[in-house]
Write an enzyme that holds these catalytic residues in place. Structure first.
Site, PDB file in Angstrom:
ATOM      1  N   GLU A 120       2.041 -18.907  26.863  1.00  0.00           N
ATOM      2  CA  GLU A 120       0.900 -19.755  26.511  1.00  0.00           C
ATOM      3  C   GLU A 120       1.387 -21.072  25.898  1.00  0.00           C
ATOM      4  O   GLU A 120       2.258 -21.074  25.034  1.00  0.00           O
ATOM      5  CB  GLU A 120       0.009 -19.009  25.501  1.00  0.00           C
ATOM      6  CG  GLU A 120      -1.287 -19.758  25.194  1.00  0.00           C
ATOM      7  CD  GLU A 120      -2.124 -19.038  24.134  1.00  0.00           C
ATOM      8  OE1 GLU A 120      -1.555 -18.250  23.357  1.00  0.00           O
ATOM      9  OE2 GLU A 120      -3.352 -19.281  24.078  1.00  0.00           O
ATOM     10  N   LYS A 194      -9.072 -20.002  29.518  1.00  0.00           N
ATOM     11  CA  LYS A 194      -9.163 -18.898  28.552  1.00  0.00           C
ATOM     12  C   LYS A 194     -10.617 -18.619  28.169  1.00  0.00           C
ATOM     13  O   LYS A 194     -11.310 -19.490  27.646  1.00  0.00           O
ATOM     14  CB  LYS A 194      -8.353 -19.287  27.316  1.00  0.00           C
ATOM     15  CG  LYS A 194      -8.179 -18.213  26.255  1.00  0.00           C
ATOM     16  CD  LYS A 194      -7.146 -18.712  25.240  1.00  0.00           C
ATOM     17  CE  LYS A 194      -6.889 -17.792  24.068  1.00  0.00           C
ATOM     18  NZ  LYS A 194      -5.833 -18.353  23.188  1.00  0.00           N
ATOM     19  N   CYS A 231      -3.731 -14.814  26.418  1.00  0.00           N
ATOM     20  CA  CYS A 231      -3.549 -14.376  25.026  1.00  0.00           C
ATOM     21  C   CYS A 231      -4.669 -13.465  24.495  1.00  0.00           C
ATOM     22  O   CYS A 231      -4.764 -12.327  24.907  1.00  0.00           O
ATOM     23  CB  CYS A 231      -3.340 -15.598  24.134  1.00  0.00           C
ATOM     24  SG  CYS A 231      -2.615 -15.150  22.514  1.00  0.00           S
TER      25      CYS A 231
END
Lengths: 369, 369
Positions: A120, A194, A231
């Protein structure tokens, strides 16, 4: 202390158990008695050794089928620390990381890696813990025209490699936490944003970028159908589920997670997702310690964050690789046959018994009350 | 060989690591350096020793709060083998197990257990692997009037204990795989029916009973809000999710799973569910080897199934207990403060960032195409 500790859980075991116990431990913990190590070239160990990079490779096997040929693929994951102190210029910091990553990708290419995923926000320190913007804003860039894309595109082309590049994206003044997919011709293929923004105690990323608005795309690359769960999104079962329903064969989880949050379930969540959805999951976590100097109440204050690495891969049948180092840069390579995804679905029946229509109705009712 | 092996993964570790390594292993693997063992009475070890029962107890702590008082609860899980060969009469087999369980519940009560859960179809051999019905049909009984309810009801009342009793239910000729909740007064409180029926390779339970039609009820007992996810249902993330959305603080997963299927992810799925949904999960698996003699092609054939026990408990913060034995009867007790559920939700934010409305819509679209 703890964060500097080199040993992964895997290393503890290997050094302490006798061969027979080790077999049984591996059977219960990794899903197989033997790790099935890939044989690397001499040059790989040499180059990696010179740069203090932890290289490791493992394969997973599938049965042969009558109708379909094997669909072997080689994936690579890179975990790395930043190179320069965080008070250097944006360009200096970025270029130093580019230089390091270039070398590691060369090794990956020499071992035949076809799909490569970076961690990330891989080309910057993870400054989102500072709550500051001004100093860092030039790290956010265009998905298709920024320095990162321009750096990776020729490499992808040169090595005929699909590269997943998680960036901070600035699109017309709106920031996103984005994974850019570059195809094996070096062309922009698409992106994922995300979906779930962390909000853990006093740590929050909500002031930096917006929650993803691109759903759960699966990218039908030359080598495999892939998706990216960035994540914190790994904590959401439905996020993983949708990638599976949309046909993903490999889901990458590039992350930046510190030891104080969740090291004990780092080995749980992505592995559970692989089992539940019958795809491969590839977990990549940042390593190293990052120091930031922020001004608080007119005084300079130091923020230190250490990442625990431990990148690993899980197959759809729950078998997993050992983890990379907790503290060193690393390259994890795995070779497997994508046919295993359907084989596991057919054998275990989780998809067929999922009763999704019932849950769709229950969720609609739940969210409307 | 493997199935007879006594050692759990936990035992391998404890016997082989030095104290400092053990601490670090525990931190990464169990989520805490120390297991926080409960102090049992002398009589508990004595009685358990006489009957070769593996007893173990662990506590989990929560922070104190200003507004809410601690809500401590003590739960107990029992894993056990059958007692008589499977060719004895239904009543003989059942009574022998009743007798054994009675003793174990006495121990649990002496340690203050308030909520007790038994394993899947606990009073019978797990005959569903035989594909036969005739011989076994009297094991299926009424949830509120059968021998099992009549056996457990006075015990629940005597010990002011909530008991979860997984049975095969025969309701007016339809079979269900059901968990009956008996309240602390010995009264029938309600039931849950297994939502997902296993279909693994040639093993299938679909010919025995129907998929659950009672949704995802949470039972607001005197001691905690509880739910039951029966066996194979643990492979479905949405099953776990709905119990959480409906307010469960503890979800029990009574199971009957053999080593060949999923021992390597037994420690993954329920633990992942605890983390994802911020509730306690209690995993109970049958132990022992069961032999069945079935007629196939006019010949008697023996079917042997061995269960690997390894019952364990996970807290909403991902901390977990070691497992009970792989082969012996066992009683696992845990004491914890239910306030931990909300504390974890507030700290980690998984609920607040879940975007359920987005997923409800995606699932509706997905199931209508």
């Amino acid at each position: 202390m703890v964060t500097q500790m080199e040993q992964t859980l895997d290393k503890f075991i290997k050094k302490n158990l006798n061969p027979e116990d080790l077999k049984q431990f591996n059977r219960i913990h990794y899903g197989r008695e033997d790790h099935c190590e890939l044989k690397f070239k001499e040059s790989t160990f040499k180059t990696a050794g010179e740069s203090n990079i932890d290289v490791a490779g493992y394969y997973f096997t599938a049965n042969s089928e009558q109708v379909r040929s094997p669909r072997n693929v080689i994936v690579g994951l890179i975990q790395h620390s930043i190179v320069l102190p965080t008070d250097k210029t944006v360009s200096e910091q970025k270029d130093a990381i580019f230089h390091k990553i270039n070398k590691i990708i060369d090794i990956a290419a020499s071992e035949g890696v076809q799909i490569l995923c970076l961690q990330e926000s891989w080309y910057m320190p993870f400054f989102l813990c500072t709550r500051e913007v001004e100093k860092w804003k030039e790290f956010a860039e265009s998905a298709t025209e920024g320095p990162v894309f321009k750096f990776l595109s020729p490499i992808a082309k040169k090595y005929k490699m699909v590269i997943i590049s998680p960036i901070l994206e600035n699109e017309n003044g709106t920031w996103w936490n984005t994974a850019v997919i570059i195809d094996e011709k070096g062309q922009y293929m698409g992106k994922h944003r995300k979906n779930h923004l962390p909000s853990v105690g006093s740590f929050s990323e909500t002031s930096y970028y917006s929650p993803g608005n691109l759903g759960h795309a699966v990218f039908d690359t030359k080598y495999a159908k892939i998706a990216v769960n960035i994540c914190y999104g790994r904590h959401q079962a439905l996020n993983w589920l949708m990638f599976g329903l949309n046909g993903a064969e490999i889901v990458f989880n590039p992350a930046a997670t510190i030891s104080e949050f969740g090291e004990s379930f780092w080995g749980i969540e992505a592995r559970n997702a692989a089992i539940a959805n019958a795809y491969f999951t590839c977990s990549i976590n940042r390593v190293g310690t990052e120091d930031f100097f922020v001004i608080k109440n007119e005084k300079e204050e130091r923020i230190t964050r250490s990442y625990y690495g431990s990148s690993y891969i899980t197959a759809p049948n729950g078998q997993r690789t050992p983890s990379l180092s907790r503290v060193r840069d690393g390259l994890l390579i795995s070779k497997f046959d994508l046919n295993l995804c359907r084989q596991v679905k057919d054998q275990w029946g989780f998809n067929m018994t999922s009763r999704l229509d019932m849950y769709a109705m229950e969720l609609i009712l739940k969210t409307q009350t």
